[in-house]
Design an enzyme around this catalytic site. Structure first.
Site, PDB file in Angstrom:
ATOM      1  N   LEU A 226     -34.292  72.086 -24.236  1.00  0.00           N
ATOM      2  CA  LEU A 226     -33.812  70.585 -23.423  1.00  0.00           C
ATOM      3  C   LEU A 226     -34.432  69.496 -24.097  1.00  0.00           C
ATOM      4  O   LEU A 226     -34.922  68.881 -23.111  1.00  0.00           O
ATOM      5  CB  LEU A 226     -34.228  71.157 -21.795  1.00  0.00           C
ATOM      6  CG  LEU A 226     -33.150  71.915 -21.233  1.00  0.00           C
ATOM      7  CD1 LEU A 226     -33.571  72.014 -19.762  1.00  0.00           C
ATOM      8  CD2 LEU A 226     -31.702  71.508 -21.030  1.00  0.00           C
ATOM      9  N   CYS A 227     -34.501  69.312 -25.319  1.00  0.00           N
ATOM     10  CA  CYS A 227     -35.276  68.208 -25.677  1.00  0.00           C
ATOM     11  C   CYS A 227     -34.283  67.554 -26.920  1.00  0.00           C
ATOM     12  O   CYS A 227     -34.932  67.392 -27.753  1.00  0.00           O
ATOM     13  CB  CYS A 227     -36.761  68.452 -26.204  1.00  0.00           C
ATOM     14  SG  CYS A 227     -36.693  69.921 -27.136  1.00  0.00           S
ATOM     15  N   GLY A 228     -33.037  67.559 -26.571  1.00  0.00           N
ATOM     16  CA  GLY A 228     -32.077  66.864 -27.492  1.00  0.00           C
ATOM     17  C   GLY A 228     -31.983  67.723 -29.022  1.00  0.00           C
ATOM     18  O   GLY A 228     -32.127  69.068 -28.930  1.00  0.00           O
TER      19      GLY A 228
END
Lengths: 290, 133
Positions: A90-92
């Site tokens: 969930l960090c691009g």
């Protein structure tokens, strides 16, 4: 056409998601500030180390008795890649960027007929590389459960790398991590740490140094430390990049959720209006028929 | 008395950066003191205590795994660990000694073993010096 009830449920669910992404963005922003401070604080040590090494190494480069860590083994057959990624998703594109760079590197090396060994730092990198290159991963290091990233973590990784080097398990070691440029720009980077590349600084200020013990002994003692410092810097940059990437990814997600809520609300209101109109028409035409 | 610039840097942060009169350092080949206008000099350090004198005040700082760089611009000490003695807790040293003992036990090559043993001996020296003080 979804019913009113369905629409209402969807709006509620998107709202809940938006709350979560918003919270994650705020947490990432706070963590980013801390990570940036840590990276900032570590800079003096790294620059001083580079200065001193530059001075020292200027004399040692090309000499026969240059330390092995600088001169290398004289071969480039076996490559060790240390791939640093995050513990969480969930960090691009943060993790996948690093992994993609590493994978390209691996494929190029394999095409040249070289042997590749991998050490992964962080769970995500291990997960991503396991599919294609599972057999090549010789060690996974996880950073989960660490409250703060301190120097001993980097020193631990450095020790493992050096042990492998001393037992001739590889010839060239490259470090993969993401350099922190800004919140929206993180640059995946590959950096060779063994043989150690020293930027030789020409300016010793004209001063002749006294060395204690000898020049070579100091260099031999400093090189492992310089490698640890590079790993440490990479980990700190990585931590800052991860939070930056997560922050902008979550910012995007929050905005997207907002757009979606608007669209769904519009649809909800329209169908409600349509239903009311329909009922009215039914009543009126019923009355007229009488 | 002439003063000079002294900086103590650990990987995590810049610990100290001040003008000082004299600094005593635990070099590998023996302790040495640095005054202003010392000739350029580079030495690795043992684990031990760095004494920093400014006027009549002396600050003592525990350092491990470092080296000192005396240049015309001043003295820079880079250390893996740097903790002021006043903040140093006895169990921290004990933990360091335990680590060192494990290193000795883990050492695979004779070379590594000698190095680890040296480190252990240095730490024990520091511990006893601190207890005496």
């Amino acid at each position: 056409m979804p019913s009113l009830k369905d629409l209402k449920n969807r709006i509620a669910s998107v709202k809940a998601t938006q709350k979560i992404t918003k919270a994650m963005q705020m947490v990432a922003a706070a963590k980013l500030r801390r990570a940036q401070e840590a990276a900032e604080a570590a800079r003096p040590f790294a620059t001083r180390m580079a200065d001193v090494l530059g001075n020292l190494a200027a004399g040692a480069v090309g000499r026969d008795d240059a330390p092995r860590l600088m001169a290398g083994t004289g071969r480039t057959q076996v490559h060790l890649l240390v791939v640093c990624t995050a513990e969480r998703g969930l960090c691009g594109g943060f993790n996948s960027q690093i992994v993609r760079l590493a994978r390209e590197h691996i494929n190029r090396l394999l095409a040249e007929g070289k042997e590749v060994k991998i050490i992964t730092v962080g769970k995500k990198g291990a997960d991503a590389l396991r599919r294609d290159h599972g057999g090549r991963i010789i060690e996974r290091i996880e950073l989960r459960g660490l409250k703060t990233l301190d120097f001993s973590v980097a020193a631990g990784i450095q020790q493992k790398v050096l042990e492998l080097f001393e037992t001739n398990q590889f010839d060239v070691c490259t470090l993969f991590y993401s350099r922190f440029r800004s919140v929206i720009a993180q640059i995946p980077t590959a950096k060779q740490i063994v043989p150690f590349e020293v930027e030789t600084a020409a300016s010793t200020g004209g001063a002749l140094y006294d060395y204690e013990p000898g020049e070579t002994e100091i260099l031999e003692e400093l090189l492992p430390r310089a490698i640890a410092v590079q790993i440490f810097t990479a980990l700190l940059e990585n931590a800052a990049s991860e939070q930056g990437a997560r922050m902008s990814a979550m910012d995007n997600a929050t905005r997207n959720a907002g757009d979606m809520i608007n669209k769904l609300s519009l649809q909800y209101n329209r169908s409600r209006q349509a239903m009311i109109t329909k009922e009215l028409i039914e009543i009126i035409s019923g009355a007229e028929a009488l | 008395m002439a003063t000079f610039k002294f900086e103590l840097v650990s990987p995590e942060r810049l610990v100290l950066s001040t003008e000082v009169d004299q600094v005593d350092l635990p070099g590998v080949d023996g302790d040495f003191g640095v005054l202003a206008n010392h000739s350029p000099f580079l030495s690795t350090l043992r684990a031990g205590i760095v004494a920093v004198r400014t006027g009549s005040e002396t600050t003592r700082i525990f350092v491990r795994g470092g080296f000192a760089d005396v240049s015309p611009a001043g003295l820079t000490v880079l250390a893996e660990t740097a903790i002021p003695v006043a903040e140093l807790k006895p169990d921290q040293i004990a933990a360091e000694i335990r680590d060192a003992e494990e290193d000795v036990a883990d050492a695979k090559t004779p070379d590594a073993r000698t190095r680890a043993e040296q480190k252990l001996a240095q730490l024990r020296d520091v511990a006893s010096a601190l207890q005496a003080a």
